[in-house]
Design a protein around this motif. Structure first.
Motif, PDB file in Angstrom:
ATOM      1  N   UNK A 152       6.911  -4.509  -8.589  1.00 24.58           N
ATOM      2  CA  UNK A 152       6.787  -5.973  -8.648  1.00 24.58           C
ATOM      3  C   UNK A 152       7.728  -6.517  -9.722  1.00 24.58           C
ATOM      4  N   UNK A 177       3.958  -0.671   0.338  1.00 21.40           N
ATOM      5  CA  UNK A 177       2.722  -1.185  -0.251  1.00 21.40           C
ATOM      6  C   UNK A 177       1.456  -0.570   0.333  1.00 21.40           C
ATOM      7  N   UNK A 178       1.400   0.753   0.421  1.00 22.04           N
ATOM      8  CA  UNK A 178       0.136   1.348   0.877  1.00 22.04           C
ATOM      9  C   UNK A 178      -0.835   1.501  -0.302  1.00 22.04           C
ATOM     10  N   UNK A 179      -1.203   0.362  -0.924  1.00 20.48           N
ATOM     11  CA  UNK A 179      -2.049   0.418  -2.114  1.00 20.48           C
ATOM     12  C   UNK A 179      -3.465   0.841  -1.719  1.00 20.48           C
ATOM     13  N   UNK A 216       8.149 -12.305  -0.508  1.00 21.63           N
ATOM     14  CA  UNK A 216       7.885 -11.042  -1.211  1.00 21.63           C
ATOM     15  C   UNK A 216       6.377 -10.861  -1.444  1.00 21.63           C
ATOM     16  N   UNK A 235     -12.022   1.339   4.625  1.00 22.69           N
ATOM     17  CA  UNK A 235     -12.129  -0.091   4.300  1.00 22.69           C
ATOM     18  C   UNK A 235     -13.014  -0.782   5.317  1.00 22.69           C
ATOM     19  N   UNK A 285       2.365   2.111   9.784  1.00 23.86           N
ATOM     20  CA  UNK A 285       2.498   0.779  10.386  1.00 23.86           C
ATOM     21  C   UNK A 285       3.456   0.787  11.572  1.00 23.86           C
ATOM     22  N   UNK A 303       1.191  -6.400   4.072  1.00 25.36           N
ATOM     23  CA  UNK A 303       1.444  -5.019   4.467  1.00 25.36           C
ATOM     24  C   UNK A 303       0.400  -4.074   3.868  1.00 25.36           C
ATOM     25  N   UNK A 304      -0.047  -4.409   2.671  1.00 25.51           N
ATOM     26  CA  UNK A 304      -1.104  -3.603   2.074  1.00 25.51           C
ATOM     27  C   UNK A 304      -2.387  -3.740   2.893  1.00 25.51           C
ATOM     28  N   UNK A 352       3.064   0.534  -8.604  1.00 31.13           N
ATOM     29  CA  UNK A 352       3.294  -0.744  -7.922  1.00 31.13           C
ATOM     30  C   UNK A 352       3.755  -1.841  -8.861  1.00 31.13           C
ATOM     31  N   UNK A 366      -4.314   2.848   0.406  1.00 36.16           N
ATOM     32  CA  UNK A 366      -4.362   2.741   1.860  1.00 36.16           C
ATOM     33  C   UNK A 366      -3.581   3.919   2.498  1.00 36.16           C
ATOM     34  N   UNK A 367      -3.835   4.258   3.761  1.00 39.35           N
ATOM     35  CA  UNK A 367      -4.836   3.647   4.631  1.00 39.35           C
ATOM     36  C   UNK A 367      -6.272   3.855   4.111  1.00 39.35           C
ATOM     37  N   UNK A 368      -6.534   4.991   3.480  1.00 40.50           N
ATOM     38  CA  UNK A 368      -7.816   5.191   2.803  1.00 40.50           C
ATOM     39  C   UNK A 368      -7.518   5.484   1.346  1.00 40.50           C
ATOM     40  N   UNK A 394      13.976  -6.755   3.738  1.00 41.97           N
ATOM     41  CA  UNK A 394      12.749  -6.492   2.979  1.00 41.97           C
ATOM     42  C   UNK A 394      11.610  -6.115   3.920  1.00 41.97           C
ATOM     43  N   UNK A 431      -5.466   0.228   8.944  1.00 40.40           N
ATOM     44  CA  UNK A 431      -5.195   1.405   9.776  1.00 40.40           C
ATOM     45  C   UNK A 431      -6.069   2.595   9.370  1.00 40.40           C
ATOM     46  N   UNK A 432      -6.714   2.489   8.214  1.00 38.15           N
ATOM     47  CA  UNK A 432      -7.634   3.550   7.798  1.00 38.15           C
ATOM     48  C   UNK A 432      -9.029   3.278   8.321  1.00 38.15           C
ATOM     49  N   UNK A 490      -2.582  -4.579   6.141  1.00 30.75           N
ATOM     50  CA  UNK A 490      -2.418  -3.927   7.455  1.00 30.75           C
ATOM     51  C   UNK A 490      -2.590  -2.420   7.301  1.00 30.75           C
ATOM     52  N   UNK A 491      -1.978  -1.865   6.256  1.00 28.70           N
ATOM     53  CA  UNK A 491      -2.078  -0.420   6.014  1.00 28.70           C
ATOM     54  C   UNK A 491      -3.546  -0.013   5.788  1.00 28.70           C
ATOM     55  N   UNK A 492      -4.266  -0.828   5.063  1.00 29.50           N
ATOM     56  CA  UNK A 492      -5.700  -0.542   4.846  1.00 29.50           C
ATOM     57  C   UNK A 492      -6.449  -0.602   6.182  1.00 29.50           C
ATOM     58  N   UNK A 550       4.649 -10.049   1.798  1.00 25.92           N
ATOM     59  CA  UNK A 550       4.862  -8.643   2.197  1.00 25.92           C
ATOM     60  C   UNK A 550       3.897  -7.738   1.424  1.00 25.92           C
ATOM     61  N   UNK A 551       3.782  -7.970   0.126  1.00 24.14           N
ATOM     62  CA  UNK A 551       2.916  -7.111  -0.691  1.00 24.14           C
ATOM     63  C   UNK A 551       1.485  -7.136  -0.165  1.00 24.14           C
TER      64      UNK A 551
END
Lengths: 183, 437
Positions: free
Chosen positions: B128, A60-62, B180, B198, A30, B187-188, B124, A64-66, A21, B194-195, B190-192, B183-184
């Motif tokens: 879920x 899960x790039x909700x 789970x 935010x 990432x 990771x969301x 999403x 995101x990144x922007x 997972x 990287x922009x 961390x991804x934010x 992770x949701x």
């Protein structure tokens, strides 16, 4: 003995599930980070069969990144003999129906992928069926869009109140209604 | 070595109440029923060969490997509709817990089949729901909050006048579900991170003005955009805060305790509730908010329920006594039912034939009056009976909260009192299994 074996198998499964997972959920962005790059490189390929077979695929790039800033809308127009008439619309102004979010998601996905032009055509054909347009009627899809501005710092409420979206349009598809209806 | 093995055993196989997963099963079924049910008119378009993706165009959308869907073989609109209705029926059975294991598995297979048939409209929330479905299928105990369990409870009540103890299960499905959720969020987050938007505090304003998601007119979202920095940072901090749930207890207990020890997850769930309700009230994000809140039910351990119960009961000084006729089958059945629904533990059930207890609660209560209707007496001395008593305790029973306000609508009390009086009059004709009306 059987109980120990059962427990060992469950623990092994849990460890595998957690690893698969995690590795599968690492996005491209990432994986630029060392730790996630390592996880992804070592396990991702092995995790795919499991994640796909169990329908557990996920990222899960909700927002995101922007967040998404391009707002799009599709207008379907049919040729009436002397002018184009609007016969269908998918976009932000149509939120009356249930599953508007599903239709908007579908439209965004079709819009992002140029190779899915055939599916976009099917979308137009559906409008033909819904509106009872005759076979051979010319139909076109107008794509409208605007981009929400991006700022280096938050803007005031009054700034947003003065801001208006600048819509632009272009024709992305022109075809004729088919003989077989698309439901 | 033996200590290590013992710790591993505790970590994966400690027994917990199966109530959380039972509730999750129930609301997951209900969510599938609602979400897929409202898709009724789109079914041929999304899922059949006569719709958006005929099989010969599948190469544009379908995954080429490890893809399993019954809709690969069932492609005609009418047949797809039959499968669709089968899924709705299975989801209904899952909700009520009829043949819980089988109905949940069938719902999962059918729901996954529909999802795999067309990936394009999925969001999403769909993911879920799939993750929860998978967890339910592998969970060893699904019978909590099911019809079957209610029947077992009734049988036990008839014999022993008490409910069965909570169903138990090993903790490992909870651990997987918690991973789970982590992770949701993580990771969301961390991804934010990287922009840039935010971090700049401008992301929320952009989301508020994306009309695919917003539910209110522009001027409302303009005003909300005044708080863009706060909302953006809160989102980032909240999502990244999930990483600390991975810190083991033997480390966290040595750190400065900012909140009550052991309540970090509860703080995250409360933050999530506020966060997602905020999203749900302002934005159209499909089924995501509901699906996440359904997942929260499975993340509740017995100690979390206990804390929640203590919070709801914090101002109460004692239980409400419910005096019923222990010689009447219908009353016994009603009491057994109310007992099962009394999740907050606010009711004390007393057979009024037990004179000692009856007099201890209220010596002024007369047997003849009690024989006409159930009486409820609160700790502060208020006494209600019949329909009015039921209306009063409906505020104590969490499951009845949705209907409690309706019982005050003019006309309802008049009808309610009449129906109650008629049933009470005939209750002697009832045995444990039914009534002769």
């Amino acid at each position: 003995m059987i109980n120990h074996l059962r427990k060992t198998l469950i623990v092994a499964f849990c460890l595998w599930h957690v690893t698969a997972l995690t590795a599968y959920s690492v996005t491209d962005a990432m994986s630029e980070l060392n730790i996630f790059g390592f996880i992804r490189n070592t396990v991702y390929q092995k995790s795919r069969p499991y994640m796909f077979s169990m329908s557990l695929w996920q990222r899960w790039p909700l927002f995101a990144p922007d967040p998404l800033r391009r707002v799009i809308a599709y207008t379907f127009e049919a040729w009436t003999g002397d002018s184009w008439e609007v016969v269908g619309y998918i976009g932000p102004d149509d939120k009356s129906a249930f599953h508007s979010s599903s239709m908007l998601k579908l439209m965004r996905r079709l819009d992002e992928n140029e190779h899915q032009g055939s599916l976009r055509e099917r979308l137009a054909y559906r409008t033909c069926s819904q509106r009872g347009l005759l076979e051979g009627t010319k139909i076109r899809v107008i794509r409208s869009y605007h981009v929400i501005p991006r700022h280096a710092r938050p803007q005031s409420i009054s700034w947003w109140m003065q801001w208006e979206p600048h819509w632009q349009s272009n024709e992305v598809l022109s075809t004729t209604c088919p003989d077989t209806p698309v439901l | 070595m033996s200590t290590l093995l013992k710790n591993i055993d505790t970590f994966f196989f400690r027994k917990i109440s199966a109530g959380g997963f039972g509730l999750m099963r129930m609301f997951w079924g209900l969510t599938i029923l609602w979400w897929m049910g409202t898709m009724y008119k789109h079914v041929p378009f999304f899922f059949s060969d006569a719709g958006l993706i005929p099989t010969d165009l599948g190469y544009l959308s379908f995954r080429s490997e490890y893809r399993f869907t019954l809709l690969e073989y069932i492609v005609e609109p009418n047949q797809v509709y039959m499968l669709y209705f089968a899924m709705l029926i299975a989801a209904l059975l899952t909700t009520i817990g009829k043949w819980a294991r089988v109905s949940t598995t069938v719902t999962v297979i059918l729901f996954f089949s529909f999802q795999e048939r067309n990936l394009l409209p999925l969001c999403g929330g769909d993911t879920v729901l799939r993750c929860i479905g998978f967890m339910l299928v592998i969970c060893p105990e699904l019978r909590a909050f099911s019809i079957g369990r209610a029947v077992d409870q009734w049988k036990n009540w008839q014999k022993k006048k008490k409910l069965l103890p909570d169903l138990q299960m090993s903790i490992w499905p909870y651990r997987l579900l918690l991973w789970q959720a982590t992770i949701i969020y993580l990771f969301s987050g961390i991804e934010k991170g990287l922009g840039t938007m935010w971090w700049d505090g401008t992301a929320a304003a952009a989301v508020y003005h994306h009309t695919h998601f917003t539910m209110f007119p522009k001027w409302v979202m303009d005003i909300l955009s005044g708080g863009t920095a706060i909302v953006s940072y809160f989102t980032l901090i909240y999502e990244l805060a999930w990483m600390f749930i991975l810190v083991p207890h033997f480390i966290s207990r040595r750190l400065p305790q900012v909140i009550h020890p052991g309540s970090y997850k509860r703080a995250l769930l409360l933050g999530g509730l506020i966060f997602h309700l905020g999203i749900g009230l302002t934005m159209n994000v499909g089924i995501f908010v509901v699906a996440i809140l359904v997942m929260y039910l499975g993340l509740m351990l017995p100690e979390d329920w206990k804390a929640l119960k203590a919070f709801f009961n914090r101002k109460r000084k004692g239980k409400t006594h419910l005096l019923f006729d222990g010689h009447c089958g219908l009353c016994q059945r009603s009491v057994c039912f109310l007992h099962q629904m009394d999740s907050l533990g606010r009711l004390d059930f007393v057979d009024f034939h037990d004179e000692k207890r009856r007099k201890k609660i209220d010596p002024t209560l007369k047997f003849a009056d009690l024989d006409k209707a159930m009486h409820m007496k609160t700790v502060d001395g208020r006494t209600e009976k019949g329909f009015d008593g039921f209306r009063m305790i409906s505020w104590d029973i969490i499951w009845l909260w949705p209907i409690a306000p309706l019982l005050y609508i003019p006309g309802i009390p008049v009808i309610g009192r009449r129906i109650y009086a008629e049933i009470a009059k005939r209750r002697r004709k009832c045995d444990h299994e039914g009534c002769a009306m």
